[in-house]
Design an enzyme around this catalytic site. Structure first.
Site, short mmCIF file in Angstrom:
data_model
loop_
_atom_site.label_atom_id
_atom_site.label_comp_id
_atom_site.label_asym_id
_atom_site.label_seq_id
_atom_site.Cartn_x
_atom_site.Cartn_y
_atom_site.Cartn_z
N ARG A 175 -2.10 12.65 9.78
CA ARG A 175 -0.85 13.29 10.21
C ARG A 175 -0.61 14.52 9.36
NH1 ARG A 175 2.14 7.93 11.49
NH2 ARG A 175 1.17 7.75 13.53
N ASP A 203 0.79 -1.23 0.00
CA ASP A 203 0.00 0.00 0.00
C ASP A 203 0.83 1.29 0.00
OD1 ASP A 203 0.98 -0.46 2.52
OD2 ASP A 203 -0.92 -0.32 3.58
N HIS A 204 1.98 1.27 0.65
CA HIS A 204 2.71 2.54 0.83
C HIS A 204 3.55 2.95 -0.38
CE1 HIS A 204 1.72 1.89 5.04
NE2 HIS A 204 2.26 3.04 5.36
N ARG A 249 7.62 3.24 12.65
CA ARG A 249 8.76 3.13 11.75
C ARG A 249 10.01 2.63 12.46
NH1 ARG A 249 8.68 8.36 8.40
NH2 ARG A 249 6.54 7.63 8.40
N ASP A 291 2.43 -1.04 11.85
CA ASP A 291 2.05 0.30 11.42
C ASP A 291 1.30 0.94 12.56
OD1 ASP A 291 1.71 1.82 8.53
OD2 ASP A 291 0.25 2.42 10.04
N SER A 314 5.13 7.31 14.49
CA SER A 314 4.83 6.07 13.78
C SER A 314 5.58 4.89 14.36
CB SER A 314 5.17 6.22 12.31
OG SER A 314 6.56 6.16 12.13
C1 MIC Z 1 3.03 6.49 8.63
O1 MIC Z 1 1.84 6.79 8.53
O2 MIC Z 1 3.91 7.24 9.05
C2 MIC Z 1 3.44 5.08 8.22
C3 MIC Z 1 4.29 5.18 7.01
O3 MIC Z 1 2.30 4.34 7.88
C4 MIC Z 1 4.19 4.45 9.40
C5 MIC Z 1 4.77 3.14 9.12
C6 MIC Z 1 6.14 3.10 8.52
O4 MIC Z 1 6.82 4.11 8.43
O5 MIC Z 1 6.54 2.00 8.12
C7 MIC Z 1 3.33 4.31 10.65
O6 MIC Z 1 2.41 5.06 10.85
O7 MIC Z 1 3.64 3.46 11.48
FE1 SF4 Z 2 -0.74 4.82 4.93
FE2 SF4 Z 2 0.27 5.56 7.30
FE3 SF4 Z 2 -1.02 7.31 5.72
FE4 SF4 Z 2 -2.36 5.39 6.90
S1 SF4 Z 2 -1.26 7.05 7.91
S2 SF4 Z 2 -2.58 6.03 4.78
S3 SF4 Z 2 -0.92 3.69 6.83
S4 SF4 Z 2 0.90 6.27 5.29
#
Ligand code: MIC
Ligand code: SF4
Length: 766
Positions: A452, A97-98, A645, A162, A643
């Site tokens: 976010r 998805d990302h 991450r 996530d 996150s």
């Molecule tokens: C995000 O919304 O920042 C992400 C990308 O979904 C991250 C996950 C990641 O960086 O692998 C999250 O929210 O955990």
């Molecule tokens: Fe994807 Fe993270 Fe954004 Fe949700 S918040 S849409 S999981 S990047």
């Protein structure tokens, strides 16, 4: 048979065990239990002898499922390879998805992404098949929406790599975001440890009306709790108002609990969840849940007297809630939409009124219901000949939502007012937005239905200011083209020059009256035996590289460690390990780590991502590693917020970090640091942060005796030859101290004689 499915037998087994364990826990606690306690303690590995002190005990839990997305899933699977296990021990799925970039629209973007990410997708597909996990290919949707539609159910304990995994709380699950290492342990069949969380009760009464939506509930709650207010706590939504929200509306609220650092957010099971289960093809699960509604709700005494059972209680009357706007810069910077115009009119407002783009989607707001309310606003505009004044983008949450809204006519009016429908993916929410035109780079405001809004989060530009709002408000603002527009009071100009006011979208159907359309089949179950599958890891690749276990601690105290950087203010994981263009290197740690702390503010210089001599933090770290030196990061409040991450811990580890010392940590990041064998320490007195000066060196001593609750001694060597002693705290349990000693948590889960050997310090790449 695909063992990753949620079957009636699985649901029955989970709920029966939940009932048994809750009985035991309630007897042992000698008091009524709140909902999150029931969901968590119902999954205890050893309910009879587990220590049960809220806020103190490490609960050993048995999750029912693990979900991996494509960027953190890469390191999770690379670490799973180190365990030497042949197959995942519990149901698991991988979701692409990302990595899909938003450029010109769903179809072309998807095709480009298949080529761009071929190597990564092939690895994820092969690893999922080899290890027995299900594989959701690119275009299938955002992990959290797919999990809600397919796997979550009331009472389930779900771990996801996530931070927005709590989205499944909309369907009564207890779903927690974790780093890859936690996911690996759970997939290896080990119990998963979680600090017994504090509990915050949010009592909902009344019913939403007009423009108010579930998004406004959570933006309002986030404003109250602030970004660290939920740390090591669960948000429990209780009270009569919960039943007035659909399952997907609840999911919006639980999804964004991540923004206040909550471990997870939960709702009691109710008939709205049963409606959603049935509509998403899972009617056979309904009877089991229906029989367990009392089990899947807080004990009655808790609902009757919340103040006696929660650490903190908030009350929200949904009937009085108004639409909110949050940001820019932080998701807790909320205020009623009606206050925005006055704020913009004031001198010094940090975002322009004119919008440069509006975006609908992300895992938090892209359900059928969301799309229907946004489409209603679009239809009103069309009937007056009005189109969006700024570029508008819509990313459906899943292939099911896309196919169903294409069939039921929600996408057409959005397209007709000018929207570009993007792929069913994260896209612009995570910096995968290739913006056209000159908006990017200059100060500009965007409004999104995302969760976010940290700087650089969407198009990589710190000058882009992101305001968060519900999809229907985003649509209304797109029509007006300005952030100060208030659809409750302001008018738009129709094509014929007359003025008109939008009417609030009526309540939308929570599930499609004609049922969901599945759309393209993008799921691949694993073969029954994947042992012979060879994982495609190509030497010389810049996208993927095998991971080696970290070396164990050598038993020596850390002496005179240089401070790589002292960060000031917000240091989110987006600042420690930025996303956007860097996402492509998530499977190649060495390459990825060039971005280390590139968005973090250096407290000594005020510059971002550089040291005193202007070199990047990553360059400085590499130089220290080449010299065989370990080093320290000093951080401010809530260091690592944002996150799950794991790269924000893996990159420092790779580049030879020994410890991160902060005023305080965000939960997932602190765990990620610990799991990778780093020391995560806090100043006993947060004011001691100020004592760290440029070019200080730090000695951490007594590490051989590190024990739960005992402070760690830090001797600060200032450049002028003076020294001072500071006390540092840590939250390591006895077993977690072992992670530090052994080099990582994974070292303990590696089966004897299997998996690759640890990297010797000498053979770490320079
Ligand atoms: C995000 O919304 O920042 C992400 C990308 O979904 C991250 C996950 C990641 O960086 O692998 C999250 O929210 O955990
Ligand atoms: Fe994807 Fe993270 Fe954004 Fe949700 S918040 S849409 S999981 S990047």
């Amino acid at each position: 048979m695909d063992t990753n499915e949620t079957t009636p037998a699985m649901v029955r087994r989970v709920l029966e065990r939940l009932a048994r364990n809750v009985e035991i826990a309630r007897r042992r606690a000698g008091r009524p239990l709140t909902l999150s306690e029931k969901l968590l303690l119902g999954h205890l590995d050893d309910p009879e002898s587990q220590e049960l002190v809220p806020g103190e005990s490490q609960l050993r839990l048995r999750p029912d499922r693990v979900v991996l997305q494509d960027i953190l899933g890469q390191t999770a699977l690379l670490q799973f390879m180190q365990t030497g296990m042949e197959r995942v021990a519990i149901p698991a799925t991988v979701h692409c998805d990302h990595l899909i970039q938003a450029r010109s629209g769903g179809e072309p973007d998807l095709i480009t992404s298949l080529t761009d990410n071929r190597e990564v997708y092939s690895f994820l597909r092969a690893a999922a098949a080899k290890f027995g996990a299900g594989f959701w290919g690119p275009g299938s949707g955002i992990v959290h929406q797919v999990v809600l539609e397919t796997y979550a159910f009331p009472g389930a304990l779900i771990l996801g790599t996530d931070s927005h995994t709590p989205n499944a709380g909309g369907l009564g699950a207890c779903a927690v975001g974790v780093g890859g290492a936690d996911a690996v342990e759970a997939m290896a069949g080990l119990p998963w440890e979680l600090l017994y969380p504090r509990r915050i009760g949010v009592v909902l009464t009344g019913e939403l009306s007009g423009w108010a939506s579930p998004k406004d509930v959570i933006l309002h709650v986030a404003e109250q709790l602030r970004v660290h207010g939920g740390t090591n706590a669960v948000l429990e939504y209780i009270g009569p108002g919960t039943a007035a929200l659909s399952a997907t509306g609840k999911a919006t609220i639980t999804n964004m609990g991540a923004e206040v650092g909550a471990t997870t957010s939960v709702f009691p099971a109710d008939p709205r969840m049963l409606v959603y289960l049935a509509a998403t093809g899972r009617a056979d699960l309904v009877p089991f849940v229906e029989q367990s509604l009392a089990l899947l709700a807080p004990d009655p005494e808790v609902v009757a007297h919340p103040e006696d059972h929660y650490d903190r209680v908030l009350r929200v009357d949904l009937s009085r809630l108004v639409p909110y706007v949050a940001g820019p810069g932080s998701p807790d910077r909320g205020r009623p939409l009606s206050a925005v115009a006055a704020e913009i009119a004031k001198d010094g407002c940090d975002f322009p009124d004119a919008l440069s783009a509006a975006l609908i989607g992300s895992c938090t707001n892209s359900s059928y219901e969301d799309m229907s309310r946004a489409a209603d606003v679009a239809r009103q505009a069309l009937s007056r000949g009005v189109r969006a004044k700024v570029p508008l983008f819509v990313a459906p949450g899943s292939e099911r939502v896309r196919a169903t809204t294409a069939r039921d006519g929600q996408l057409d009016p959005l397209r007709d007012i000018g929207a570009v429908v993007l792929a069913n993916a994260c896209g612009p929410c995570i910096g995968q937005w290739k913006r056209e035109g000159d908006a990017a780079g200059a100060p500009n405001t965007i409004v999104t239905s995302f969760n976010r809004n940290f700087p650089r989060r969407n198009d990589g530009q710190a000058t882009t200011k992101n305001l968060l709002a519900s999809p229907e408000i985003v649509t209304a603002l797109a029509l007006a083209g300005r952030a100060s527009f208030n659809p409750l009071t302001d008018e738009l100009e129709a094509a014929d020059g007359t003025k008109f006011r939008l009417t609030p979208p009526p309540p939308a159907p929570e599930v499609p009256p004609r049922g969901f359309e599945d759309g393209r089949a993008l799921y691949e179950p694993p073969p029954s035996d994947g042992r012979d599958i060879v994982l495609p890891l190509r030497p010389g690749s810049e996208r993927l590289a095998a991971m080696r276990p970290w070396p164990a601690w050598d038993g020596e105290d850390f002496s005179r460690l240089p401070v790589l950087i002292k960060t000031r203010g917000k240091t989110t994981t987006d600042q420690i390990s930025p996303a956007g263009p860097w996402l492509r290197y998530r499977g190649h740690l060495e390459r990825f780590s060039d971005n280390l702390l590139s968005g973090a503010e250096n407290a000594f210089t005020g510059a971002f991502g550089t040291g005193e001599d202007g070199r990047t933090v990553a360059e400085l770290a590499r130089e220290l590693r080449a010299r065989g030196e370990r080093w320290v990061i000093v951080g401010d409040h809530n260091y690592g917020e944002g996150s799950s991450r794991e790269h924000a811990a893996l990159s420092p580890r790779l580049l030879s970090c020994a410890a991160v010392i902060a005023r305080s940590f965000a939960r997932i990041h602190e765990t990620n640091l610990k799991k990778q064998g780093l020391l995560a320490l806090t100043f006993e007195s947060p004011a001691d942060y100020e004592r760290i000066r440029p070019r200080d060196r730090l000695t951490l001593s007594g590490l051989a005796d590190m024990a739960p609750g005992a402070p760690v001694k830090c001797l600060v060597h200032h450049e002028d030859g003076t020294t001072e002693t500071l006390a540092l705290r840590h939250s390591y349990t006895a077993s977690q101290v072992e992670w530090f000693r052994r080099g990582s948590a994974l070292a303990l889960c590696k089966r004897a004689g299997s998996g690759p050997e640890p990297a010797a310090a000498a053979d770490l790449p320079a």
